[in-house]
Design a protein around this motif. Structure first.
Motif, PDB file in Angstrom:
ATOM      1  N   GLY A   8       0.930  -1.161  -0.026  1.00  0.00           N
ATOM      2  CA  GLY A   8      -0.099   0.116   0.023  1.00  0.00           C
ATOM      3  C   GLY A   8       0.891   1.250  -0.003  1.00  0.00           C
ATOM      4  N   ARG A   9       1.831   1.408   0.867  1.00  0.00           N
ATOM      5  CA  ARG A   9       2.546   2.324   0.969  1.00  0.00           C
ATOM      6  C   ARG A   9       3.426   2.502  -0.468  1.00  0.00           C
ATOM      7  N   LEU A  10       3.866   1.438  -1.109  1.00  0.00           N
ATOM      8  CA  LEU A  10       4.737   1.500  -2.356  1.00  0.00           C
ATOM      9  C   LEU A  10       3.631   2.208  -3.336  1.00  0.00           C
ATOM     10  N   GLN A  11       2.590   1.634  -3.291  1.00  0.00           N
ATOM     11  CA  GLN A  11       1.671   2.210  -4.439  1.00  0.00           C
ATOM     12  C   GLN A  11       1.253   3.924  -4.199  1.00  0.00           C
ATOM     13  N   GLN A  12       1.131   4.298  -2.941  1.00  0.00           N
ATOM     14  CA  GLN A  12       1.218   5.651  -2.503  1.00  0.00           C
ATOM     15  C   GLN A  12       2.465   6.325  -3.132  1.00  0.00           C
ATOM     16  N   LEU A  13       3.771   5.759  -3.006  1.00  0.00           N
ATOM     17  CA  LEU A  13       4.722   6.419  -3.653  1.00  0.00           C
ATOM     18  C   LEU A  13       5.005   6.686  -5.087  1.00  0.00           C
ATOM     19  N   GLN A  14       4.329   5.635  -5.711  1.00  0.00           N
ATOM     20  CA  GLN A  14       4.439   5.433  -7.216  1.00  0.00           C
ATOM     21  C   GLN A  14       3.481   6.666  -7.607  1.00  0.00           C
ATOM     22  N   ARG A  15       2.134   6.651  -7.029  1.00  0.00           N
ATOM     23  CA  ARG A  15       1.164   7.651  -7.481  1.00  0.00           C
ATOM     24  C   ARG A  15       2.071   9.195  -7.214  1.00  0.00           C
ATOM     25  N   ARG A  16       2.375   9.364  -6.022  1.00  0.00           N
ATOM     26  CA  ARG A  16       3.339  10.548  -5.779  1.00  0.00           C
ATOM     27  C   ARG A  16       4.446  10.960  -6.767  1.00  0.00           C
ATOM     28  N   LEU A  17       5.360  10.160  -7.038  1.00  0.00           N
ATOM     29  CA  LEU A  17       6.324  10.078  -7.987  1.00  0.00           C
ATOM     30  C   LEU A  17       5.744  10.478  -9.442  1.00  0.00           C
ATOM     31  N   TYR A  18       4.468   9.957  -9.886  1.00  0.00           N
ATOM     32  CA  TYR A  18       4.084  10.128 -11.096  1.00  0.00           C
ATOM     33  C   TYR A  18       3.580  11.572 -11.029  1.00  0.00           C
ATOM     34  N   GLU A  19       2.856  12.145 -10.183  1.00  0.00           N
ATOM     35  CA  GLU A  19       2.400  13.405 -10.010  1.00  0.00           C
ATOM     36  C   GLU A  19       3.538  14.561 -10.024  1.00  0.00           C
ATOM     37  N   MET A  20       4.634  14.029  -9.194  1.00  0.00           N
ATOM     38  CA  MET A  20       5.671  14.830  -9.247  1.00  0.00           C
ATOM     39  C   MET A  20       6.402  15.140 -10.283  1.00  0.00           C
ATOM     40  N   ALA A  21       6.536  14.022 -11.137  1.00  0.00           N
ATOM     41  CA  ALA A  21       7.224  13.960 -12.463  1.00  0.00           C
ATOM     42  C   ALA A  21       6.465  14.810 -13.391  1.00  0.00           C
ATOM     43  N   ASN A  22       5.010  14.780 -13.521  1.00  0.00           N
ATOM     44  CA  ASN A  22       4.290  15.552 -14.382  1.00  0.00           C
ATOM     45  C   ASN A  22       4.381  16.875 -13.982  1.00  0.00           C
ATOM     46  N   ASP A  23       4.426  17.233 -12.612  1.00  0.00           N
ATOM     47  CA  ASP A  23       4.473  18.768 -12.255  1.00  0.00           C
ATOM     48  C   ASP A  23       5.697  19.278 -12.424  1.00  0.00           C
ATOM     49  N   LEU A  24       6.881  18.767 -12.034  1.00  0.00           N
ATOM     50  CA  LEU A  24       8.319  19.376 -12.213  1.00  0.00           C
ATOM     51  C   LEU A  24       8.888  19.073 -13.438  1.00  0.00           C
ATOM     52  N   GLY A  25       8.636  18.101 -14.182  1.00  0.00           N
ATOM     53  CA  GLY A  25       9.252  17.798 -15.686  1.00  0.00           C
ATOM     54  C   GLY A  25      10.506  17.293 -15.759  1.00  0.00           C
ATOM     55  N   THR A  26      11.021  16.770 -14.535  1.00  0.00           N
ATOM     56  CA  THR A  26      12.236  16.287 -14.501  1.00  0.00           C
ATOM     57  C   THR A  26      12.319  15.132 -13.306  1.00  0.00           C
ATOM     58  N   LEU A  27      13.281  14.330 -13.590  1.00  0.00           N
ATOM     59  CA  LEU A  27      13.278  12.965 -12.578  1.00  0.00           C
ATOM     60  C   LEU A  27      14.584  13.289 -11.831  1.00  0.00           C
ATOM     61  N   THR A  28      15.215  14.365 -12.036  1.00  0.00           N
ATOM     62  CA  THR A  28      16.398  14.533 -10.929  1.00  0.00           C
ATOM     63  C   THR A  28      16.197  15.615  -9.876  1.00  0.00           C
ATOM     64  N   ASP A  29      14.953  16.044  -9.910  1.00  0.00           N
ATOM     65  CA  ASP A  29      14.607  16.912  -8.731  1.00  0.00           C
ATOM     66  C   ASP A  29      15.060  16.149  -7.413  1.00  0.00           C
ATOM     67  N   PRO A  30      15.581  16.929  -6.327  1.00  0.00           N
ATOM     68  CA  PRO A  30      16.066  16.206  -5.241  1.00  0.00           C
ATOM     69  C   PRO A  30      14.710  15.846  -4.376  1.00  0.00           C
ATOM     70  N   GLU A  31      13.543  16.223  -4.618  1.00  0.00           N
ATOM     71  CA  GLU A  31      12.309  15.786  -3.905  1.00  0.00           C
ATOM     72  C   GLU A  31      12.083  14.437  -4.707  1.00  0.00           C
ATOM     73  N   ILE A  32      11.995  14.424  -5.890  1.00  0.00           N
ATOM     74  CA  ILE A  32      11.706  13.246  -6.566  1.00  0.00           C
ATOM     75  C   ILE A  32      12.857  11.967  -6.265  1.00  0.00           C
ATOM     76  N   VAL A  33      14.086  12.506  -6.221  1.00  0.00           N
ATOM     77  CA  VAL A  33      15.037  11.302  -5.869  1.00  0.00           C
ATOM     78  C   VAL A  33      14.871  11.114  -4.454  1.00  0.00           C
ATOM     79  N   ALA A  34      14.368  11.754  -3.259  1.00  0.00           N
ATOM     80  CA  ALA A  34      14.213  11.291  -2.090  1.00  0.00           C
ATOM     81  C   ALA A  34      13.102  10.484  -2.151  1.00  0.00           C
ATOM     82  N   VAL A  35      11.935  10.707  -2.670  1.00  0.00           N
ATOM     83  CA  VAL A  35      10.969   9.831  -2.442  1.00  0.00           C
ATOM     84  C   VAL A  35      11.132   8.319  -3.189  1.00  0.00           C
TER      85      VAL A  35
END
Length: 89
Positions: A8-35
């Motif tokens: 369940g927690r992994l699924q939450q993180l997956q959704r969060r990563l997807y949303e963050m990547a769409n919003d930020l447009g990069t996968l190297t953002d420190p927040e995305i890396v932390a998640v």
């Protein structure tokens, strides 16, 4: 944490990563890396838990076979496990 909680927690993180990547447009953002690193830690924890559960089931099966071995002749156990035994005289 139990398997279902980890999933369940992994699924939450997956959704969060997807949303963050769409919003930020990069996968190297420190927040995305932390998640992503948190997800990695949970995946490893889940793999270890599943391995432990698998090892436990194997051990239970070995105990069950040992108990059967003590109470049944080898021929009967061989039939149950589809094993061929040869008796030496």
């Amino acid at each position: 944490m139990e398997t279902s909680q980890l999933i369940g927690r992994l699924q939450q993180l997956q959704r969060r990563l997807y949303e963050m990547a769409n919003d930020l447009g990069t996968l190297t953002d420190p927040e995305i890396v932390a998640v992503s690193e948190e997800a990695d830690r949970l995946i490893i924890q889940l793999q270890r838990l599943r391995k432990k559960e698998s090892d436990y089931r194997k051990m239970e099966n070995m105990v069950a076979v040992s108990l059967l071995s003590a109470s049944q002749p080898a021929e009967e156990i061989g039939k149950q496990r589809r094993t061929f035994f040869v008796k030496h005289s």
